[in-house]
Design a protein around this motif. Structure first.
Motif, short mmCIF file in Angstrom:
data_model
loop_
_atom_site.label_atom_id
_atom_site.label_comp_id
_atom_site.label_asym_id
_atom_site.label_seq_id
_atom_site.Cartn_x
_atom_site.Cartn_y
_atom_site.Cartn_z
N THR A 354 80.53 -20.27 51.82
CA THR A 354 80.39 -19.02 51.79
C THR A 354 79.85 -18.47 53.27
N ILE A 355 78.76 -19.00 53.44
CA ILE A 355 78.02 -18.70 54.71
C ILE A 355 79.01 -18.82 56.05
N ILE A 356 79.73 -20.05 56.20
CA ILE A 356 80.55 -20.21 57.51
C ILE A 356 81.83 -19.30 57.08
N ASN A 357 82.34 -19.35 55.97
CA ASN A 357 83.88 -18.77 55.72
C ASN A 357 83.81 -17.23 55.66
N VAL A 358 82.57 -16.72 55.06
CA VAL A 358 82.64 -15.39 54.77
C VAL A 358 81.59 -14.46 55.28
N LEU A 359 80.35 -14.77 55.20
CA LEU A 359 79.29 -14.15 56.10
C LEU A 359 79.07 -14.07 57.31
N VAL A 360 79.39 -15.25 57.94
CA VAL A 360 79.23 -15.17 59.53
C VAL A 360 80.29 -14.44 60.05
N PRO A 361 81.72 -14.78 59.68
CA PRO A 361 82.76 -14.07 60.14
C PRO A 361 82.47 -12.57 60.26
N ALA A 362 82.13 -12.29 58.75
CA ALA A 362 81.91 -10.81 58.57
C ALA A 362 80.91 -10.14 59.58
N ALA A 363 79.82 -11.05 59.82
CA ALA A 363 78.63 -10.54 60.57
C ALA A 363 78.87 -10.83 62.12
N LEU A 364 80.02 -11.30 62.35
CA LEU A 364 80.30 -11.81 63.74
C LEU A 364 79.94 -10.66 64.97
N PRO A 365 80.73 -9.58 64.52
CA PRO A 365 80.51 -8.68 65.83
C PRO A 365 79.00 -8.23 65.91
N GLY A 366 78.25 -8.20 64.83
CA GLY A 366 76.70 -7.86 65.03
C GLY A 366 75.95 -9.20 65.64
N ILE A 367 76.38 -10.11 65.39
CA ILE A 367 75.81 -11.30 65.82
C ILE A 367 76.14 -11.29 67.27
N VAL A 368 77.21 -11.08 67.84
CA VAL A 368 77.69 -11.31 69.35
C VAL A 368 76.78 -10.00 69.97
N GLY A 369 76.58 -8.92 69.18
CA GLY A 369 75.93 -8.03 69.78
C GLY A 369 74.45 -8.36 70.02
N ALA A 370 73.90 -9.10 68.90
CA ALA A 370 72.39 -9.69 69.23
C ALA A 370 72.49 -10.53 70.30
N THR A 439 72.20 -5.68 83.44
CA THR A 439 71.82 -5.73 82.27
C THR A 439 72.21 -4.56 81.36
N LEU A 440 72.55 -3.47 82.23
CA LEU A 440 72.85 -2.10 81.59
C LEU A 440 74.37 -2.39 80.85
N VAL A 441 75.37 -2.95 81.81
CA VAL A 441 76.52 -3.19 81.23
C VAL A 441 76.36 -4.19 79.86
N LEU A 442 75.41 -5.31 79.66
CA LEU A 442 75.39 -6.09 78.57
C LEU A 442 74.58 -5.07 77.55
N ASN A 443 73.67 -4.29 77.71
CA ASN A 443 73.08 -3.56 76.68
C ASN A 443 73.89 -2.47 76.18
N VAL A 444 74.84 -1.94 77.05
CA VAL A 444 75.70 -0.67 76.25
C VAL A 444 76.67 -1.38 75.54
N VAL A 445 77.36 -2.68 76.02
CA VAL A 445 78.37 -3.35 75.13
C VAL A 445 77.65 -3.68 73.99
N ALA A 446 76.54 -4.23 74.04
CA ALA A 446 75.77 -4.74 72.88
C ALA A 446 75.53 -3.70 71.80
N LEU A 447 74.93 -2.90 72.38
CA LEU A 447 74.26 -1.59 71.35
C LEU A 447 75.73 -0.96 70.77
N TYR A 448 76.77 -0.64 71.59
CA TYR A 448 78.01 -0.27 71.04
C TYR A 448 78.54 -1.16 69.86
N ILE A 449 78.74 -2.53 70.23
CA ILE A 449 79.15 -3.48 68.91
C ILE A 449 78.15 -3.41 67.82
N VAL A 450 76.88 -3.32 67.92
CA VAL A 450 75.99 -3.47 66.89
C VAL A 450 76.13 -2.12 66.04
N ARG A 451 76.20 -0.89 66.65
CA ARG A 451 76.44 0.36 66.20
C ARG A 451 77.58 0.33 65.35
#
Lengths: 458, 455
Positions: A354-370, A439-451
């Motif tokens: 469940t974690i590998i096939n469902v949870l992580v793919p669903a959470a992937l954008p957020g994790i990438v942002g993190a 860092t600005l580019v990374l932050n803006v992209v990351a914050l946008y993804i997380v949002r």
């Protein structure tokens, strides 16, 4: 002394004006028996605001412009060839005059023109100080009397005060904007000055970093190739991510999906302790413990691992970033709707499936942002690399060798005597600008993804 | 459980499928166990790092709080101490004249050969040992002679008396008796000569050299000439001034911005921009704030280098986003019914916020403040850029005087050439810093639970 005197005067003005407004409104209410629109407190505050604001405004303007004004005045007192000469000498001449005027004296004999300029400057300074204090006090008193005359039954003092409060609040939140603007402008201004010495192309695409020392002469510009530093930064952050992502992500998964809440309540704060430890402590840890340890391991396997190297700094930086990744990913895993998890478990999948096939793919954008946020923290990290990366600005592929990074070089170039005119210290601002932009580019992209991720599941 | 394992599912009977699932089950459970173990391993690694880090700092740093002292008696020899009795202010003598006399007397006293007293008092512990004067003095910190001088200047009746004193051992002697250096190194690689080493060993075995708690770590300032007596007092005051600046500036400004953004701001482009901006600032590397401080506060406004005021301003800008973000989240936690009730009774919005909402968020603001202060307390990199890494040998008496800070002192000490001694000293300073942070956080947690209970 001056500052204390001015502060005391302002305090007196503040209390007197408040008292005047308060007692006048109070008297109005007592003598006529009519009700006031606002309570005396607001009348007092209204008068105080109008007394103090003009005074502060004058002082503020003076604080901003006094330096350039006094420099212009000193230049006008010095012989004309000084102001047309090179920038460095002009600044030096102004500093000499200032230090004579302050009574510190200068190295060598003071030139007669310098002494004359210094005495004229100290008169000018006394005069302007007096004028400024007089103007600000005068405006303050004017404001006081104007506001005092407005105190009346129907006068809406509360509304005025509330408007002032609101403006003050807006101003406070504007400081965040000002900080960003200040960072951007000061970095750009000094970086532009640096690029008058060094071609931007040589800076951004140069492969040799050899700034030379200032003391070797004005023409010793040296070579300022950014690439070795950038490579060092990328290598150290990359190693840090190799440590932090697996450990951080797996701890987040275990804590949010497997662990008993009691275990979680104990373990989570302990891991977060790692985030609160000052980075200088990590740097020292890397230097005295991790570095020698890695060298020892390298000796066992016949590898030559230097005690201060990209590997040492990267591993310790990874440890520092673990709580960053784990707590952010845990939040994100919690936001994945429960129904998705239950659906998968109900169809017979095991927890790990469940974690590998469902949870992580669903959470992937957020994790990438993190992870992006973590990367931006890693490339901006300074003390660990200053202590443990070995400070060797050479392009090398081997992570077991010493490297240097953008942040280390900023510290090296600007510590000591910064005169803000030589390319050796100005380069720090060009490097800072690069770092800030990255860092600005990374932050803006990351914050946008997380949002976006949050909105998706809300 | 990829499709390949099952093949063409539709054409199989139920029985075949059940067998297939059962056959796979063991492998799936094994993978589950492996995954779970990986999770536990990750947690164990993270916890292990915490334990190793604290363990190493404690094991290296705690012994450094106990330093070797030589307990002996010192004879304030009238033949050695020059200057005679301390001048007394006579009737009719002007103050300035008297001050001048006292200064002249102090100068003569200082010029006496205090090293002789130190040497004599150590020698009396081992009269039979033949060592040179140099070797005797090498095991006592060079600050000892100033301590003796100060004792005498404060109390001139000591002249001709013999009183017990504890002389702090030098850094090299401390290293030697603590066994930080291999004892079998050849003479030319030892910091101390043969005579000094023998003397130190002798004093240790006969009990006149003991390890006492080094209080001076907290009361002395940094010292280069006498590393054994170097302390953290100056750095501590520097940090204290900076934290005061941070509290005075960052808390009101941060709370005001949070209140505006959360309670008043209309939802528009402008507030969106401020919000994105604050989130960004929270992630800007700290060293960039140092560059800002160097360029704006020092170069443009001409504020003094190395001053805690400038350091405090830089740290204020750095901690503002933290405080704003934390305060906003505690404002968000106040139930809207409270605001509606206040507004319904006729309070203005400002009154609602300042009289009813803000008091409730006090625990949250307090926590935010302490988090911000703790963050600022541990920050090093921006301070290096504004010159706070200068060597300062006195305690700053105002935020405008040159000073250093605790983390910067750690940075300076770790770079000291006397590695063996300063490794312990640096770890001790780290313990002090970490202890301060733990205390701050403990206070925050304690106050928050107390205040929240009361509500």
């Amino acid at each position: 002394m001056n500052a204390l005197l001015i502060a005391a005067l302002l305090l007196v003005l503040l209390s007197v004006s408040y008292q005047m407004g308060w007692s006048r409104s109070r008297k109005l209410a007592d003598t006529t028996g009519e009700r006031l629109h606002s309570r005396p407190v607001y009348h007092g505050a209204f008068v105080a605001i109008w007394a103090i604001l003009p005074a502060l405004l004058v002082l503020g303007i003076w604080a901003i412009f006094s330096k350039s004004a006094s420099e212009a005045y000193i230049l006008s007192q010095l012989p004309p060839e000084v102001s047309t000469g090179p920038q460095g000498e002009m600044v030096g001449a102004i500093e000499r005059v200032k230090s004579i005027a302050n009574g510190f004296g200068v190295v060598g004999e003071a030139d007669p023109t310098e002494s004359a300029a210094a005495s004229a400057y100290s008169q000018f300074r006394t005069l302007t100080t007096l004028v400024v204090i007089a103007v600000s006090a005068g405006l303050g008193v004017l404001g006081l009397f104007w506001a005092h005359s407005r105190v009346a039954h129907r006068f809406r003092a509360r509304n005025s005060v509330e408007t002032a409060v609101r403006i003050a609040l807006i101003a406070c939140s504007g400081i965040a904007i000002l900080t960003t603007l200040g960072i951007a402008l000061s970095l750009i201004a000094d970086a532009v000055q640096f690029f008058s010495f060094v071609n931007p192309l040589d800076f951004f695409f140069g492969t040799v970093w050899n700034p030379r020392f200032q003391s070797t002469g004005a023409d010793a510009v040296g070579q300022y190739g950014l690439l070795p530093l950038l490579w060092g930064t990328i290598m150290v952050s990359g190693i840090a991510m190799l440590v932090a992502i697996p450990v951080g992500l797996m701890s987040a998964i275990y804590l949010s999906q497997y662990a008993d809440y009691r275990v979680r309540n104990v373990v989570k704060p302990i891991i977060e302790v790692l985030a609160g430890i000052p980075t200088i402590v990590y740097g020292f840890f890397a230097l005295v413990t991790v570095g020698p340890f890695l060298t020892g391991i390298g000796n066992v396997f016949g590898l030559d691992i230097r005690a201060t190297s990209a590997l040492t700094a990267g591993i310790v930086m990874g440890i520092m970033i673990i709580p960053f990744i784990s707590s952010l990913s845990e939040d994100i895993l919690h936001q994945v709707p429960r129904a998705m998890r239950d659906g998968s478990l109900g169809l017979g999948a095991t927890k790990s499936e469940t974690i590998i096939n469902v949870l992580v793919p669903a959470a992937l954008p957020g994790i990438v942002g993190a992870v992006l946020l973590a990367v931006s923290r890693a490339i901006g990290e300074t003390m660990i690399v200053v202590l443990a990366a070995g400070n060797s600005p050479v392009l090398r592929l081997n992570p077991a060798e010493p490297v240097s990074t953008v942040t280390v070089t900023i510290v090296n170039q600007l510590t000591g005597d910064a005169d803000f005119t030589s390319p050796q210290s100005l380069v720090a601002f060009a490097l800072g600008l690069t770092l800030f932009a990255m860092t600005l580019v990374l932050n803006v992209v990351a914050l946008y993804i997380v949002r976006r991720f949050r909105e998706q599941y809300e | 459980m990829s499709d390949a394992a099952f093949g063409d599912i539709d054409n199989r009977s139920n029985k075949e499928l059940r067998e297939l699932v059962h056959k796979n089950l063991a492998g799936r459970h094994r993978r589950e166990a492996i995954f779970r173990t990986l999770g536990i391993a990750a947690i164990a690694a993270a916890l292990g790092f915490v334990i190793i880090l604290f363990g190493i700092m404690l094991s290296k740093g705690l012994p450094a709080f106990w330093q070797a002292n030589v307990h002996t008696e010192v004879y304030f020899d009238p033949d050695v101490i020059k200057g005679g009795p301390k001048p007394v202010q006579e009737a009719g003598q002007s103050d300035a004249d008297y001050q001048q006399k006292v200064l002249a007397w102090q100068r003569t006293v200082t010029l006496s050969n205090w090293n002789n007293l130190v040497e004599q008092s150590v020698r009396r512990l081992a009269p039979d040992l033949e060592v040179e004067k140099r070797d005797v003095l090498a095991i006592i910190t060079s600050a000892a002679r100033f301590d003796l001088r100060d004792m005498y200047v404060n109390d001139t009746s000591l002249l001709g008396k013999t009183i017990p004193v504890a002389l702090l051992a030098s850094a090299d002697a401390d290293n030697w008796v603590k066994g930080k250096l291999p004892r079998d190194l050849p003479d030319e690689r030892q910091q101390l000569s043969k005579g000094s080493r023998d003397l130190a060993d002798r004093l240790l075995t006969d009990g006149s050299m003991t390890f006492d708690f080094a209080m001076h770590i907290f009361t002395n300032v940094d010292s280069r000439s006498a590393p054994a007596s170097a302390g953290l007092a100056g750095a501590f005051m520097g940090s204290l001034y900076m934290m005061l600046v941070v509290i005075v500036l960052a808390v009101p400004i941060g709370v005001a911005s949070a209140v505006y953004l959360e309670e008043f701001a209309p939802k528009n482009r402008w507030t969106d921009l401020i919000e994105v901006n604050i989130n960004n600032l929270a992630a800007v590397p700290s060293i960039v704030f140092g560059l800002l401080g160097a360029a704006v506060f020092i170069n443009y406004f001409g504020l003094p280098r190395s001053a805690p005021l400038v350091g405090g301003l830089v740290l204020t800008l750095m901690t503002l986003p933290t405080i704003i973000i934390a305060t906003r989240s505690s404002l968000r936690a106040v139930p809207p019914s409270l605001r509606q009730a206040a507004l319904g009774l006729g309070a203005s919005r400002t009154q609602t916020v300042f009289h009813h909402v803000l008091p409730l968020t006090f625990p949250g603001i307090l926590t935010a403040t302490i988090i911000g202060v703790a963050q600022a307390l541990g920050e090093t990199a921006p301070l290096l850029l504004i010159g706070m890494n200068a060597f300062i040998a006195n305690i700053p008496s105002s935020p405008l005087e040159s000073a250093t800070a605790l983390p910067v002192q750690i940075y300076l000490w770790q770079g000291n050439e006397n590695r063996h001694f300063f490794e312990g000293r640096t770890s001790a300073a780290i313990i002090v810093l970490l202890a301060l942070m733990i205390v701050l956080n403990a206070i925050a947690i304690f106050l928050r639970t107390r205040l929240e209970k009361r509500q």
